[in-house]
Design a protein around this motif. Structure first.
Motif, PDB file in Angstrom:
ATOM      1  N   SER A  68       0.842  -1.210   0.000  1.00 14.27           N
ATOM      2  CA  SER A  68       0.000   0.000   0.000  1.00 14.27           C
ATOM      3  C   SER A  68       0.874   1.255   0.000  1.00 14.27           C
ATOM      4  CB  SER A  68      -0.912   0.007   1.231  1.00 14.27           C
ATOM      5  OG  SER A  68      -1.787  -1.100   1.203  1.00 14.27           O
ATOM      6  N   ALA A 110       1.009   3.884  -3.162  1.00 17.99           N
ATOM      7  CA  ALA A 110       0.597   5.268  -2.876  1.00 17.99           C
ATOM      8  C   ALA A 110       1.730   6.231  -3.197  1.00 17.99           C
ATOM      9  CB  ALA A 110       0.179   5.401  -1.414  1.00 17.99           C
ATOM     10  N   ARG A 156      -4.056   5.662  -6.431  1.00 14.22           N
ATOM     11  CA  ARG A 156      -5.083   5.838  -5.400  1.00 14.22           C
ATOM     12  C   ARG A 156      -5.330   4.452  -4.801  1.00 14.22           C
ATOM     13  NH1 ARG A 156      -8.652   8.183  -9.869  1.00 14.22           N
ATOM     14  NH2 ARG A 156      -6.836   7.473 -11.020  1.00 14.22           N
ATOM     15  N   LEU A 172      -1.149   7.388   4.806  1.00 14.65           N
ATOM     16  CA  LEU A 172      -0.783   7.549   3.386  1.00 14.65           C
ATOM     17  C   LEU A 172      -1.195   8.933   2.899  1.00 14.65           C
ATOM     18  CD1 LEU A 172      -1.760   4.025   1.943  1.00 14.65           C
ATOM     19  CD2 LEU A 172       0.498   4.848   2.620  1.00 14.65           C
ATOM     20  N   GLY A 218      -0.402  10.993  -0.317  1.00 15.18           N
ATOM     21  CA  GLY A 218      -1.073  10.017  -1.161  1.00 15.18           C
ATOM     22  C   GLY A 218      -2.589  10.169  -1.125  1.00 15.18           C
ATOM     23  N   ALA A 271      -5.851   7.732  -0.452  1.00 15.21           N
ATOM     24  CA  ALA A 271      -6.127   6.386   0.052  1.00 15.21           C
ATOM     25  C   ALA A 271      -7.439   6.361   0.813  1.00 15.21           C
ATOM     26  CB  ALA A 271      -4.987   5.928   0.964  1.00 15.21           C
TER      27      ALA A 271
END
Ligand SMILES: NC(=O)c1ccc[n+]([C@@H]2O[C@H](COP(=O)([O-])OP(=O)(O)OC[C@H]3O[C@@H](n4cnc5c(N)ncnc54)[C@H](O)[C@@H]3O)[C@@H](O)[C@H]2O)c1
Length: 249
Positions: free
Chosen positions: A21, A25, A30, A48, A53, A55
């Motif tokens: 993850s 990210a 996404r 994140l 990012g 998320a």
């Protein structure tokens, strides 16, 4: 080149899924973090986002088909059609073959194999519609060479490898690649817990037997996943990409 794909990572709240993850990210995808530990998944998503990012964290038990479908609908509403799926949700299990109860067998198969089926069957229609997709399943070296005292776990991961190979052939004409990473020892909460119950050697002991003389870390797997989910990996499908420090069968 397309940047910012929509990615779903199951088991994204911990260990390998968390590493994946973070990596996706960081490259601008996404990321939907799905995990049975809902608070942890939401926490990861917040972290994140705090680092720039995009998320979302969602509580999902991958055994629950309706919950998987509802979560992925939420992802579509938030981010759009799903283009990447990484299935890392899983549980370890140990015990002599003659001691495995049907209840334990069913639970391990339901999470590790049928949970993978639920997630992939729910996301593949998006990929078929787009004519592009990247799927990476997380299996295990134990299913490549066998392992004592974990027949249910090994069988579930063998199923994941076979499912990956079957889907790779079926989906290849549609621009969708499907590969599996069978890790050896990756230092995660699962690996530490397995050593704690004694059905696998300690992380340090396995590291000492590994040709590169260390255990893997989630970032090792995440780097391979990132490549398999790139444009450049379009001719790689149906493969078991060992991230194992040279562990040999
Ligand atoms: N760590 C290793 O050495 C190793 C080696 C080979 C394979 N694997 C596989 O890698 C994957 C990730 O393992 P890890 O080491 O990161 O373990 P981990 O325990 O750190 O992470 C697994 C995650 O899956 C989630 N999960 C468990 N059951 C779930 C369910 N029913 N629905 C949704 N989420 C669920 C957990 O909450 C957890 O966040 C697993 O499939 C595991 O079998 C790990």
């Amino acid at each position: 080149m397309v940047v910012g794909r929509v990615a779903v990572v199951t088991g994204g709240a911990s260990g390998i899924g968390l590493g994946v993850s973070e990596r996706l990210a960081a490259r601008g995808d996404r990321v939907a973090v799905l995990d049975v530990q809902g608070d942890a998944a939401r926490h990861v998503a917040k972290e994140l986002e705090a680092t720039g990012g995009q998320a979302v964290g969602l509580a999902v038990d991958v055994r629950d088909r309706a919950a998987v479908e509802a979560a992925l609908d939420t992802v579509r509403e938030r981010f759009g059609p799903i283009e990447i799926a990484v299935t890392s949700a899983g549980v370890d299990a140990g015990g002599a073959f003659t001691d495995i109860t049907q209840e334990t067998w069913d639970r391990v198969l339901a999470i590790n194999l049928t949970g993978t089926f639920h997630c992939l069957q729910t996301v593949v229609p998006d990929m078929l519609a787009a004519g592009w997709g990247r799927i990476v399943t997380i299996s295990s070296t134990s299913a490549q060479h066998g392992a004592a005292n974990r027949a249910h776990y090994v069988a579930s991961k063998g199923g994941v490898i076979a499912l990956t190979k079957a889907l790779a052939i079926e989906l290849a004409p549609h621009g969708i690649t499907v590969n599996t990473i069978p890790p050896s020892i990756i230092d995660t909460p699962m690996a530490q817990a397995g050593a704690g119950t004694g059905h696998v050697p300690s992380v340090d002991a396995i590291a000492a037997m590994t040709p590169v003389r260390r255990a893997g870390v989630p970032a090792d797997v995440a780097a391979a996943v990132e490549f398999l989910c790139s444009e450049d990996a379009g001719f790689i499908t149906g493969q078991q990409i060992g991230v194992n420090g040279g562990w040999y069968l």
